[in-house]
Design an enzyme around this catalytic site. Structure first.
Site, PDB file in Angstrom:
ATOM      1  N   ASP A  24       0.588  -1.301  -0.252  1.00 22.38           N
ATOM      2  CA  ASP A  24       0.358   0.160   0.180  1.00 22.38           C
ATOM      3  C   ASP A  24       0.888   1.522  -0.084  1.00 22.38           C
ATOM      4  O   ASP A  24       1.706   1.249   0.378  1.00 22.38           O
ATOM      5  CB  ASP A  24      -0.901  -0.181   0.636  1.00 22.38           C
ATOM      6  CG  ASP A  24      -0.446   0.003   2.080  1.00 22.38           C
ATOM      7  OD1 ASP A  24       0.438  -0.547   2.623  1.00 22.38           O
ATOM      8  OD2 ASP A  24      -0.852   0.087   3.899  1.00 22.38           O
TER       9      ASP A  24
ATOM     10  N   GLU B 200      -0.346  -1.938   5.034  1.00 19.18           N
ATOM     11  CA  GLU B 200       0.055  -2.345   6.559  1.00 19.18           C
ATOM     12  C   GLU B 200       0.210  -0.604   7.086  1.00 19.18           C
ATOM     13  O   GLU B 200       0.790  -0.282   8.044  1.00 19.18           O
ATOM     14  CB  GLU B 200       1.500  -2.807   5.761  1.00 19.18           C
ATOM     15  CG  GLU B 200       2.788  -2.718   6.709  1.00 19.18           C
ATOM     16  CD  GLU B 200       3.014  -1.478   7.505  1.00 19.18           C
ATOM     17  OE1 GLU B 200       3.163  -1.755   9.046  1.00 19.18           O
ATOM     18  OE2 GLU B 200       3.342  -0.472   6.563  1.00 19.18           O
ATOM     19  N   GLU B 201      -0.448   0.647   6.252  1.00 17.45           N
ATOM     20  CA  GLU B 201       0.012   1.504   7.152  1.00 17.45           C
ATOM     21  C   GLU B 201      -0.835   2.021   7.711  1.00 17.45           C
ATOM     22  O   GLU B 201      -0.401   3.242   8.871  1.00 17.45           O
ATOM     23  CB  GLU B 201       0.038   2.661   5.189  1.00 17.45           C
ATOM     24  CG  GLU B 201       1.161   2.502   4.615  1.00 17.45           C
ATOM     25  CD  GLU B 201       2.691   2.935   5.081  1.00 17.45           C
ATOM     26  OE1 GLU B 201       2.607   3.499   6.607  1.00 17.45           O
ATOM     27  OE2 GLU B 201       3.494   3.049   4.151  1.00 17.45           O
TER      28      GLU B 201
ATOM     29  N   HIS C 245       8.341   8.015   4.801  1.00 21.52           N
ATOM     30  CA  HIS C 245       6.895   8.708   4.384  1.00 21.52           C
ATOM     31  C   HIS C 245       7.149  11.215   4.047  1.00 21.52           C
ATOM     32  O   HIS C 245       6.293  10.798   3.877  1.00 21.52           O
ATOM     33  CB  HIS C 245       6.240   8.623   5.698  1.00 21.52           C
ATOM     34  CG  HIS C 245       5.829   7.537   6.261  1.00 21.52           C
ATOM     35  ND1 HIS C 245       4.913   6.611   7.285  1.00 21.52           N
ATOM     36  CD2 HIS C 245       6.524   5.971   5.957  1.00 21.52           C
ATOM     37  CE1 HIS C 245       4.582   6.132   7.167  1.00 21.52           C
ATOM     38  NE2 HIS C 245       5.990   5.317   6.546  1.00 21.52           N
TER      39      HIS C 245
END
Ligand code: NI
Length: 393
Positions: A79, A138-139, A362
């Site tokens: 993702d 996962e995020e 990020h």
């Protein structure tokens, strides 16, 4: 070290990079990875590898070797994040507004696909089963749990995962035994008082005062209730209260996260936080709603599995590649696979200042040194083969 795997990965490095670039251009958010799932399924169709589509997204594929044996699970997440990419100079910059692969999960998916192809080329040498998991979400810390609930761990003896890592230089692999990523929990604390005129505090119950006192003193749980040799972080990232300068606030809401490396510490912090919130609410004649969720588990590398990663790294890439680092209070939902099954999680460095791949994960300028992809892909494949083909583990 299996030389056929090495050659396969090196000969197909272009494809590995092209797949990563395609995925990078088309990022999808957590639980919306439909096109990514389709992309993986199409690749597997071409290879005639059996697979199962997971709900709502994600793929499980399997390669069974020529002889029966154990089952090892290799996992990649897939993702992206809700970030506007600022790498406009790249011809594979995200084409989706407000979405970006800013953590490198595009690299993981592409590396695992290449590992699968490399293992397929040595299928007759595999003793046992390699299970490949392309995991969503996962995020948001939900994907691993969703996969496990759908049975991906059935009959699995060992699990292995990789994160590409811009903190470390390309050519550095870290997989130390013990905790490497912290557990991450989230909480929301809603203090409720009684609103009133700013000039008449004695007729109201001020929720701002309750929340402020909580923020100021709650850290003493970490300094006085937690074993100083067991790291813990309690961060309040959001404080929302009140409506106007001349009204006493009826509501104050705090939100934050707790990180720890073991469940004992985790439960001490959660229990004390709730008790303290209730005491403050009572002291100021208010009430409190305390909402605490356990989100991701600690990634705690199993001794033998971590040692296996280190020895494979040394044999496959050379001694210089084996690097060590302290654990991070950051989180990874891979820990969910390791709750009851031994395994390891490695980071593969992708930092290269000359290629501007030194931005943190990020970040809107995050990028991966593609030189590192072949190391990740090969490590996945060599680990699976080596784990399955060793007699004693
Ligand atoms: Ni990540």
């Amino acid at each position: 070290m299996n030389t056929q795997i090495k050659h396969y990965i090196l000969e197909h490095e272009d494809e590995l990079i092209q797949n990563r670039r395609y995925l990078h251009q088309h990022p999808e958010l957590s639980l919306e990875e439909f096109k990514t799932t389709q992309f993986i399924a199409q690749e597997l169709d071409k290879l005639k590898v059996p697979y199962r589509l997971m709900e709502p997204t994600g793929v499980l594929a399997e390669i069974k070797g020529s002889e029966p044996g154990k089952t090892v699970l290799l996992r990649a997440d897939m993702d992206a994040l809700s970030i506007d990419e600022l790498n406009h100079h790249l011809d594979y910059c995200s084409v989706e507004v407000g979405k970006m692969h800013a953590c490198g999960h595009d690299a993981h998916t592409s590396m695992l696909l290449s590992a699968l192809k490399a293992l397929l080329s040595v299928k007759d040498q595999i003793k046992g089963t390699v299970r490949f998991i392309f995991q969503p979400a996962e995020e948001i810390g939900q994907g691993a749990k969703k996969m496990v609930e759908q049975g991906v761990l059935e009959d699995v003896d060992n699990v292995f995962g990789i994160h590409i890592w811009s903190v470390h230089e390309t050519g550095q692999v870290v997989c130390d035994p013990g905790p490497s990523f912290a557990s991450a929990d989230i909480f929301k604390i809603h203090f409720k008082g009684k609103g009133g005129h700013a000039a008449q505090p004695h007729l109201s119950h001020d929720a701002v005062v309750m929340a402020a006192e909580y923020v100021n003193n709650v850290q003493s749980i970490i300094s006085r209730s937690v074993d100083p040799l067991s790291p813990a972080v309690l961060t309040i990232g959001k404080f929302e209260a009140g409506d106007r300068f001349n009204i006493i606030a009826e509501n104050a809401v705090l939100e934050g996260t707790v990180r720890t490396f073991n469940n004992e510490t985790r439960s001490v912090v959660a229990t004390q936080m709730q008790a303290y919130a209730e005491q403050i609410a009572e002291m100021y004649h208010g009430s409190v709603e305390f909402d605490y969720s356990y989100v991701t588990e600690v990634v705690d590398n199993h001794l033998q599995s971590a040692q296996l990663v280190q020895s494979i790294t040394e044999q496959t890439f050379g001694k210089d590649f084996v690097h060590h680092d302290a654990p991070t209070m950051g989180a990874e939902d891979f820990g969910y696979y390791m709750k009851n099954i031994p395994g390891a999680f490695a980071t593969v460095g992708c930092r290269n200042v000359d290629k501007e791949t030194d931005y943190p994960h990020h970040h809107a300028r995050f990028n991966v040194d593609e030189e590192a992809l072949k190391y990740g892909a090969e490590l996945y494949a060599q680990y699976a083969l080596c784990y399955l083909n060793q007699d004693e583990f």
